[in-house]
Scaffold this motif. Sequence first.
Motif: not given
Lengths: 653, 653
Positions: A30-34, A27-28, A559, A23, A204
């Motif tokens: 914001y958080h990015r959850p799986p 990136e850019q 990326e 968690l 990124y």
Amino acid sequence: MSKSYWIWNYGDYEIFHTMSLHLRREEQGYHRPPVWKISAPYVSIQFIKQFYCEKGYLICYMNGCGYIDIDNQRYGEKTRIELSKGEHTIKIFVSKTSGLPAIFVESDVCPSDGTWISNHFAGEFSPVGYNVFFNSVQRNPENFPFEYKNVLPISKEKINNGILYDFGTEYFGFLNITNACKNEEIRVFYGESKEEALDVENTYITDRVCGENTYRLKQRAFRYVYLKTLLDDIEISADYEYLPLEQKGNFRCNDELFNKIYSVASYTFHLNCREAFLDGIKRDRWVWSGDAYQSARINRYLFADKEIEQRTLLGLLGREPIEQHINTIIDYSLLWFISLYEHYMTYGDKEFLKRVYPMAKKLLEFCETKLNKEGFIEGDEKDWTFIDWSDIEKVGAVCAEQMLLIRAYQVMSLMAEVLDNGDKNLLEKKYEFLIRQVNAYYWNEEKGAFIDCYKSGNANVTRHANIFAIMYDIATKEQTQKILKNVLKNDNITKITTPYFEGYELDVLAKLGDFKAVEDKITSYWGGMINLGASTIWEEYDPKKCGIDHYEMYGGKYEKSLCHAWGAGPIYLFGRYYLGVYATSVGYETFIVKPNLGGLKEISGAIPINGGTVVISLDKEKLRVVASKPGGTLVWDNKSYILQPNKAFEIIF
Amino acid sequence: MSKSYWIWNYGDYEIFHTMSLHLRREEQGYHRPPVWKISAPYVSIQFIKQFYCEKGYLICYMNGCGYIDIDNQRYGEKTRIELSKGEHTIKIFVSKTSGLPAIFVESDVCPSDGTWISNHFAGEFSPVGYNVFFNSVQRNPENFPFEYKNVLPISKEKINNGILYDFGTEYFGFLNITNACKNEEIRVFYGESKEEALDVENTYITDRVCGENTYRLKQRAFRYVYLKTLLDDIEISADYEYLPLEQKGNFRCNDELFNKIYSVASYTFHLNCREAFLDGIKRDRWVWSGDAYQSARINRYLFADKEIEQRTLLGLLGREPIEQHINTIIDYSLLWFISLYEHYMTYGDKEFLKRVYPMAKKLLEFCETKLNKEGFIEGDEKDWTFIDWSDIEKVGAVCAEQMLLIRAYQVMSLMAEVLDNGDKNLLEKKYEFLIRQVNAYYWNEEKGAFIDCYKSGNANVTRHANIFAIMYDIATKEQTQKILKNVLKNDNITKITTPYFEGYELDVLAKLGDFKAVEDKITSYWGGMINLGASTIWEEYDPKKCGIDHYEMYGGKYEKSLCHAWGAGPIYLFGRYYLGVYATSVGYETFIVKPNLGGLKEISGAIPINGGTVVISLDKEKLRVVASKPGGTLVWDNKSYILQPNKAFEIIF
């Protein structure tokens, strides 16, 4: 005083740290959850210890809230409790809604250690989890025990109202900025490549700080850092965060490119060895079971760190109920079983196997809910049939998945045999049936190869299923020869473009003795990246691409990960096939040393063998082998020699 | 602008608040987590909405971290995103490791509401959970929507270097202390009784404050507060925290003791209606399924609040996998099914039933893993066979549990019929078989009663199984008459001492028309507590006890709860049997009004009937009934009369 450790419900430590790292991706901005279900530790735990003492005391510290029950009398934490002579039952209840419920019991008679048992107020009691590192109240097990080293950039350059720093190689860590001006907002652009750091619209990972004279930023991966600042005398450094691992294996040879590849691969791999095996250090920092399978194979020839393999296996498995494939990927569920077995074979930790087996069985049961009427595992709309980033035809049940399922059944039957739990026979029947089915549906005699899938009727052939068939000894000798000719050595069959699958392909080529192909590929593929200046190995490499096109992936300009664990495959290849060391019974109780120069003139190195080491050197004139523990057999020139522990064995040609 | 609400993954709100309240229990200075597994909300959720718009915008707020994906383009939270003309797919991913992952989307075209779907990155997508209260960004759904009222003590007395305050009745809330002296440590002793507050060595809940002039303490339950302080001009008040509930049912009669009991019971009950139905407001503040079953029955005749019943049912069920009985108690699992069915019958919320049924089925499957070879449910060492705090013989399978299992099968088959899911026939077969088995193993013709258990050979008879047998129409008419004589009216059979089971006993006596017994018991039992000065109803009452012995329970001097929800049973009895209102089809589409004076001279009141009300008054001269909605049948003097909506029906005798 006896030794105390923080103790927790077995498995929760791994689940907590895997959850936390999963968690943490940003990136850019914001958080990015799986994109899969995230397991969390249980929130409420009971710990129990029964013992006799003449007299004694205890003080309990908690990570969470709760109480201590001694012989049905209740107490709060952090107070000294005296114990009278006699039998005692201590129960400690602790809950925590975010984090890892754990206790630390200081005591002369019942210190918290591996003799305590616990559960989550349901299920069976079992011995707690603990780790010798967490041996003081201050060492909270929620803080993963990384180490730190301050590193400085090796160069600095003023560009467009900013400064570009190069740290010389990739790091993961905290950036420190000093001599800043409170009033200036500084924008920070991290790059694995120089181009990424400077391309401020597309970088990124970025940060933005203001209001202080010094900053310590979040952990990020970078080689380059570009600061948008007008200040000249600003200074930066980084606290490189890493897992302290002892390098137990090594390899050198006369080819300096290979030595460089080995060293770059080792560093790449080390950066990705953290709470668990990560895929890449910049982007996901997630734990992917297939990537982790390959990482474990590499680890066994470099660090031979048992702990990280176990953390990875437990973290990937997560918590019941099993509702989806690991990472949602069919092949990644199946590789998990194989990884567990290879782990057991390497380290011989039967206790671990015993603990994990019941959940492994549940994962297999889940997989079996996905079998079609022919008995093949097939993806539905929720499942991802990955195999590789390659054009494999994936209509209905895919052959490569069946190869992995066969091996999964095999290893489960082998593990069932170890545990003597009665599952063996049925599992054997299942894989024998599946082998027959695979030959009936996927073997194409005309093409002399296994086809991707049978439903489409296209009889499309790619390398992947065929590689697995040889890797796991599913193909017969005759089939193997046909595959070698019609697939592996056939340039019309689409080439592999990921180091991930390249690792498997070279494993098979080396296994078949085609060292030339292995060396050519290492030279062109890994050497290709090194020649482009790579200081870590990439997620994917296509020699046909040019310039910054190399950095593009998944539709993002930068990326692609330029420091990806699965790029470290040569470490495995050099150890497994050149130094030629592998276990032939559980925990390296017996093992083979079968060195091979391939096309090289000189190789040397050491390989960890579960508590011991084999040191090997070989050139055109001499072979020398020293194993530090018994059980070794040297195979050379079709003859076998028993190795005596700590005694050099030499052959002069 | 369209209306937006905070939305979350269905069920997580209830699980979050149940978890929070379960882990909030404190006593004598330490936290005391429950003795069962605590479920937590999922940590990572995906929300989806597909729609068409001409143009529009959205701003997303998150409780947690994550990002917004619109047509495969990613955005961060809190920024205005413009939407072009066309079809759109919005996915919002949010994770939170402690708390309730939720989103709030402000938009003119896709506000977050019940039309969105979600899952936990596994399982099926289903409509989100939401609540109309949480209709602004500021109203975070982690903060349960209680209301507050400032209340003052009604008296104050200086005792032993301290001050005793009496608030006149019990409250749950935050104590405020003003005019304190920074240097003085004040100790606070809460009491449901005066004795408890003053017995500072044994007070169950205490606080200790220092360093400020004013304090606001944690939420506690109390009627009395004793402050150890030397200050004379210190002042206290309390912020009473309560759930705003509309009282839809009421009852009055000519007996002022009964009116007082009704009013005290209503207040007791209201204090315990919070995030879910609590057992008692002082001690556990936990949700116990059996207690909650009785609370739901009471609720339907007082507040008829559907929401609290659903929150309770979902909170009790928790998260998969089901590894133990609800609260670890066999009967509490079984009562959960019955409660669900009675809930459905009352409110007719088929959507809720549909959502809960799959998990109910899993709970039943879990129960069936506990069947012995005769088909009876039996506890193992992990299960608690509670039934009641009474000397029931509990060797092997216990009869009272089988009665509940029969009813559980029955209600599951009725719910399966509603949902038309094909489960009905098998469930019917199961309960028919079980009734035969129960009669064969537990009915003792000689004693004319069901015995506690068959394994011991003692043929011990208690009231409990026999009460359930009549309550759920399992006993035949002939058996019922025998039970009435040999058990219920037999003083040699141990008396019930908890209001919990007294509630069931009186239900059965009223059902059999023995109103005199009901009134005698209410007078002596509930009246007994009132006569001792109770301003709320207790957890247990034994008329034989004296003085502060009444406050003792579980080995603690003041551990008994003096404000326990299950004491509110008379509310149900007056509504169900005196005013005589009950549903005869789903959601009160049809219902009976069958008033009965019993031994009273005059009764009147109102009963909620799912969106309507029946108002009834009855004395020796006249009966008057007005129902606000159609479907009612008045039964009076063995005749039936159709009630016209909103039209008074009167009979003059």
